[in-house]
Each structure stands twice: as C-alpha cells, then as structure tokens.
Design an enzyme around this catalytic site. Structure first.
Site, short mmCIF file in Angstrom:
data_model
loop_
_atom_site.label_atom_id
_atom_site.label_comp_id
_atom_site.label_asym_id
_atom_site.label_seq_id
_atom_site.Cartn_x
_atom_site.Cartn_y
_atom_site.Cartn_z
N HIS A 285 33.10 53.90 64.18
CA HIS A 285 33.39 52.65 64.89
C HIS A 285 32.36 52.50 65.99
CE1 HIS A 285 38.03 52.14 64.10
NE2 HIS A 285 37.31 52.14 62.99
N ASP B 93 32.85 47.28 66.07
CA ASP B 93 34.24 47.28 66.51
C ASP B 93 34.50 45.97 67.26
OD1 ASP B 93 36.77 48.25 66.75
OD2 ASP B 93 36.26 50.01 67.92
N HIS B 94 35.40 45.97 68.17
CA HIS B 94 35.82 44.73 68.83
C HIS B 94 34.65 43.87 69.27
CE1 HIS B 94 39.23 47.54 70.30
NE2 HIS B 94 39.24 47.38 68.99
C1 DNO Z 1 41.71 48.90 67.35
C2 DNO Z 1 41.64 49.93 66.35
C3 DNO Z 1 42.89 50.80 66.31
C4 DNO Z 1 42.80 51.68 65.09
C5 DNO Z 1 43.94 52.62 64.95
C6 DNO Z 1 43.65 53.59 63.85
O1 DNO Z 1 40.97 48.00 67.33
O2 DNO Z 1 40.51 50.70 66.50
O3 DNO Z 1 44.01 49.99 66.23
O4 DNO Z 1 42.79 50.89 63.96
O5 DNO Z 1 44.19 53.30 66.11
O6 DNO Z 1 44.83 54.12 63.38
#
Ligand code: DNO
Length: 346
Positions: free
Chosen positions: A263, A308-309
């Site tokens: 990530h 990621d985000h």
């Molecule tokens: C948030 C994600 C988490 C992730 C969980 C994995 O954006 O990175 O919610 O999916 O923690 O189990």
C-alpha cells in the site's frame, strides 16, 4: 510490481470501466461485502466477482479484506467455529486462483481518523488524525463517523464488545493471533494463498484497545509466530509511516520476500501522534516515496501494489479516501517512478 486499484464492488461510483483507463493498471483489489463477518465465502460468489473483473480486462489480484471475527481476536471458545469458516474461505479463494489475502487484527475499529474532509491549503480535502480530538472521542456516543468502521452494531452490542476487551492485554492479543495463524497458515499454504496482515492504523492504541501490528520489532515478532512465507505482510507506508520510529525503506529491505502486498500512501506528520493524509508525491508529506519504491525494486518485489487513500479533488464526492481522481494521480506517479527504476537498473 503489478499496479492495482481498490474497487468496492457494484455500488462503487469508481467503476471498473474507469479504473481500466488508468495508465499502468492491471489488477483489482476487492472483496465480497454482503457476507456477515465470520461466515464462509461461497466459491460461486468469488467466481462471480472474478468474472466481472476479468470481463473488464483486469485481474482479481488481492482480496482486501477477509475480516477476522471479534471472537477470534478475543480468543473466545466460539473462535474455532469462525476459524473453520475462515479456512473454508481461504480454500475457496485458492480454488478461484486468488493469490493474496489482506486482513487485519485490530480490535473493533479498523482505520481511524478524527476528520474525513479537512480542507488543505490548495482547496482539496483530506483525512486527518488529531491526537487530542481522538482522545476526547467517545466511541459509545453514537456520533462517531469513522471511515473504516463496521456501523452495523445493534444497541449495546458495541458497549458489550468493548467491555469484553477490558481484560485483554497486548500479550493476550498476541496469543490469540498466534492461535489463529497456527490454524490458518497450513491451509493457506495448501491453497497457495498468501496471507498478508495489514498494520494497525494508526499504529498505537486507541480507545484503550490493544494494538500490536505497529512497528518493525512487532512485525518481526509477527513473522516468527509462524515462520512460513505464506504468513506475510501488507506493507502500508501510510499506516506505519505516521510514527517517526518506523523507517519504511528499511522495513521493506528487511522483510522483502515476506511482503505480499504494498500500500503506497504519503502522510504528513503534524505533531507527535497527529497527521494529515497528503498527495502521493514525496514533497507533500513526511515520506520519501522514491526511496520506498527503490527499496521494493531492490528486493525484487513482483507482487501487487496499490495507491492508497487519495484526497478529494476537482469537486469529486464519494467514499472518504477512495475517490478516483487523486488515487489515479497517485497510481501514475508510482508507475512513473517504477518505470524509471526499472530502466535505470545497472
Ligand atoms: C483503509 C484500509 C484498511 C484495510 C484493512 C485491511 O483504507 O487500508 O481498511 O483495508 O485494515 O484489513
């Protein structure tokens, strides 16, 4: 490295059609969202998900997440039933050809933030975590709006659950994790499914609950609980990176082949235990994204990676952190750095 993108299924406004048009994109990270936590995932449902993704020229690379029932984390006698179901899910995912499963072992709350639409100087909005605000939050007030939270608790259910955790120390949680791993990893190996635990986000205790997947030292302890490559990591730069003690490039180099899923996200540490989510490029946060990618390249990482985000930009609205635009920019930024690393390899 295979570039992937998270897709929340048919209800996600960020459709597979759109995801497919992001340069460099090959795979999807998704899950089945309508099965209650603790139940086994039927093969037909997994095949249906896979079929939809493949019909768009993409592959189902990772399941994120197969959630772990609280009774397993709490180590209750009922855990064995839920562990059996978990094994069945792993077997079915293996039959469908899924190679990586992401999960976490955070009690009750998944990723936690104090504000979901904090306005940054450039007019975009981002998720932030302010230590003081979180310390003042009461998870039982009914007013919490956390992005990674299962809001389906009935009245008093959450209170009861939190009470059950009162007696569980960090060591107790480690024991329950070890018990779980010793049961599921042999099945994962047999099914050729790599298990990849996600670090705790943020990597410290919140609301008095224990959190253990938080640091280099604890990742090492985790990997040794079952020293088998099927017991591996989702290395989330943003989750671990909000603690200055976590040196992400070093962690990538150290655990190399045990990292099954990456990530990539930048974060700006604003104070001790407070941070803002930032655009992906290094300049906007506290992480050196090039150095992190260089570490992945050096260890020969060939697994799935996802931006990621993202922030909300250009007027987009949607699931906090999971809009299209900023994540797509993140993906192409990461892809560009990776291409440079590959082409300049001596
Ligand atoms: C948030 C994600 C988490 C992730 C969980 C994995 O954006 O990175 O919610 O999916 O923690 O189990």
């Amino acid at each position: 490295m295979k570039m992937t993108f998270r897709w929340y299924g048919d209800d996600d406004p960020v459709t597979l059609e759109k995801i497919r048009q992001i340069p460099g994109m090959v795979g999807i990270v998704s899950a089945i969202y309508d099965i209650p936590v603790g139940e086994a995932w039927p093969l037909e449902k997994i095949m249906e998900l896979k079929g939809k993704i493949e019909a768009h020229g993409l592959t189902l690379e990772v399941i994120e997440s197969v959630p772990v029932h609280e009774d397993i984390k709490l180590g209750l006698p009922t855990r064995d039933k839920y562990i059996d179901n978990y094994k069945k899910t792993i077997e079915n995912l293996g039959k469908a050809g899924v190679k990586v499963v992401c999960y976490n072992f955070m009690p009750v709350f998944d990723w936690t933030r104090s504000e979901l639409d904090h306005r940054l100087d450039d007019g975009s909005t981002a998720l932030i975590y302010d230590r003081e605000t979180v310390e003042k939050m009461n998870p039982l007030s009914g007013e919490l709006n956390l992005p990674g939270w299962d809001t389906s608790y009935e009245e008093n259910e959450l209170e009861d659950l939190l009470k059950q955790y009162n007696n569980l120390s960090e060591e107790g949680l480690w024991n329950n994790l070890e018990y779980f791993l010793k049961e599921i990893i042999p099945v994962a190996e047999e099914s050729n499914v790599k298990m990849a635990i996600h670090p705790d986000d943020p990597p410290w205790s919140i609301f008095g609950l224990p959190r253990i997947i938080t640091s280099e030292e604890n990742l090492e302890r985790f990997l040794k609980l079952v020293d088998n490559s099927y017991n591996g990591l989702t290395l989330c730069s943003g989750s671990l990176g909000v603690s200055k003690d976590n040196d992400i490039p070093r962690i990538v180099r150290k655990f190399g082949k045990r990292i099954h899923f990456a990530h990539m996200r930048n974060v700006k540490i604003t104070e001790d235990k407070s941070f803002e989510e930032a655009a992906h490029p290094s300049k906007y946060g506290s992480l050196d994204m090039v150095e992190i990618l260089r570490a992945y390249h050096e260890v020969g990482f060939d697994g799935p990676m996802r931006p990621d985000h993202g922030r909300m930009i250009w007027g987009e609205t949607g699931k906090p952190g999971y809009g299209l635009f900023d994540r797509a920019l993140g993906a192409t930024y990461l892809y560009g750095i990776w291409e440079t690393l590959v082409k300049t390899k001596k």
